[in-house]
Design a protein around this motif. Sequence first.
Motif, PDB file in Angstrom:
ATOM      1  N   CYS A   1       0.836  -1.202   0.000  1.00 27.78           N
ATOM      2  CA  CYS A   1       0.000   0.000   0.000  1.00 27.78           C
ATOM      3  C   CYS A   1       0.876   1.260   0.000  1.00 27.78           C
ATOM      4  CB  CYS A   1      -0.986  -0.002   1.163  1.00 27.78           C
ATOM      5  SG  CYS A   1      -0.226  -0.123   2.780  1.00 27.78           S
TER       6      CYS A   1
ATOM      7  N   CYS B   1       2.234   3.373   7.944  1.00 29.91           N
ATOM      8  CA  CYS B   1       3.145   2.408   7.331  1.00 29.91           C
ATOM      9  C   CYS B   1       4.333   3.037   6.614  1.00 29.91           C
ATOM     10  CB  CYS B   1       2.358   1.525   6.371  1.00 29.91           C
ATOM     11  SG  CYS B   1       1.358   2.465   5.212  1.00 29.91           S
TER      12      CYS B   1
ATOM     13  N   HIS C   1      -1.039   7.606   4.591  1.00 26.33           N
ATOM     14  CA  HIS C   1      -1.673   7.756   3.274  1.00 26.33           C
ATOM     15  C   HIS C   1      -2.301   9.153   3.091  1.00 26.33           C
ATOM     16  CE1 HIS C   1      -1.287   3.504   1.916  1.00 26.33           C
ATOM     17  NE2 HIS C   1      -1.081   3.344   3.210  1.00 26.33           N
TER      18      HIS C   1
ATOM     19  N   MET D   1      -4.213   3.059   8.702  1.00 28.99           N
ATOM     20  CA  MET D   1      -4.281   2.869   7.259  1.00 28.99           C
ATOM     21  C   MET D   1      -5.743   2.793   6.836  1.00 28.99           C
ATOM     22  SD  MET D   1      -1.072   0.705   6.204  1.00 28.99           S
ATOM     23  CE  MET D   1      -1.783  -0.907   6.130  1.00 28.99           C
TER      24      MET D   1
ATOM     25  N   MET E   1      -4.889   2.998  -0.512  1.00 32.00           N
ATOM     26  CA  MET E   1      -5.716   2.010   0.206  1.00 32.00           C
ATOM     27  C   MET E   1      -7.110   1.990  -0.419  1.00 32.00           C
ATOM     28  SD  MET E   1      -4.091   0.595   2.812  1.00 32.00           S
ATOM     29  CE  MET E   1      -5.477  -0.023   3.779  1.00 32.00           C
TER      30      MET E   1
END
Length: 243
Positions: A42, A80, A93, A117, A124
């Motif tokens: 992702c 992440c 993100h 996330m 995503m």
Amino acid sequence: MQRRSLISAAAAITAAAVLPAWAQTPPALPVLQVWKDPSCGCCHDWVSHLQADGFQVQVFDTGNAAVRKRLGLPEKFASCHTGLIGGYAIEGHVNAREIRRLLTEKPKAIGLAVPGMPVGSPGMDGAVYGERRDAYDVVLVQPDGTGRVYQHYAGNTAGFKRTATGTEALPTTEGEVRKVDSAAGKITLKHGEIKNLDMPPMTMVFQANDPALLGKVKAGDKVRFTAMQVNGAYTVMSIEPLP
Ligand SMILES: [Cu+2]
């Protein structure tokens, strides 16, 4: 400078003089550096989102925990991957749009974060997630380590049935586009049975949940779509042309 580039430079200056501010070529962006785990899929998809938006991205596959700490981004905003652009940390993100806004507004801040996330955030999102979009916030992380909402994204989870194990995507229906009325945000579809609406095959006018959906299809297209009732109106939640 060659004659050709002189002409295009002159054209650019003329265009800049007559176009409104939002339509002018934005200033060059600094390179965005991103630290992530080499196996993070992702993260890779998020990088693609930014590249598609015009960002130059330099990726380091070394993990992101150490960099996050070095940039002073509190653990509670962790995600992440961690980026750095124009002196700002970018955690998780985050949408290209908010990064551009950050670089324009230049607030006193550590940076931006989308903690966790959330499904539906860039990287995503899309067909692999059944077009599901959860609500989430892009958070401005302030110098004292507190966060405030910089941009809220509403999501479309109204289009998903809550089940014991989480959410379940709406069933898809096939059909054919009869008419697209972008001005009214409406689309006419000749469709098969829509199981979740108990609707038999027929031709009907639907609202578009997002006006952008109507740009993806035109009259005559064979399509696959999902629909549900939103505030009493039959509404198309997602639509894709069939090959
Ligand atoms: Cu991720």
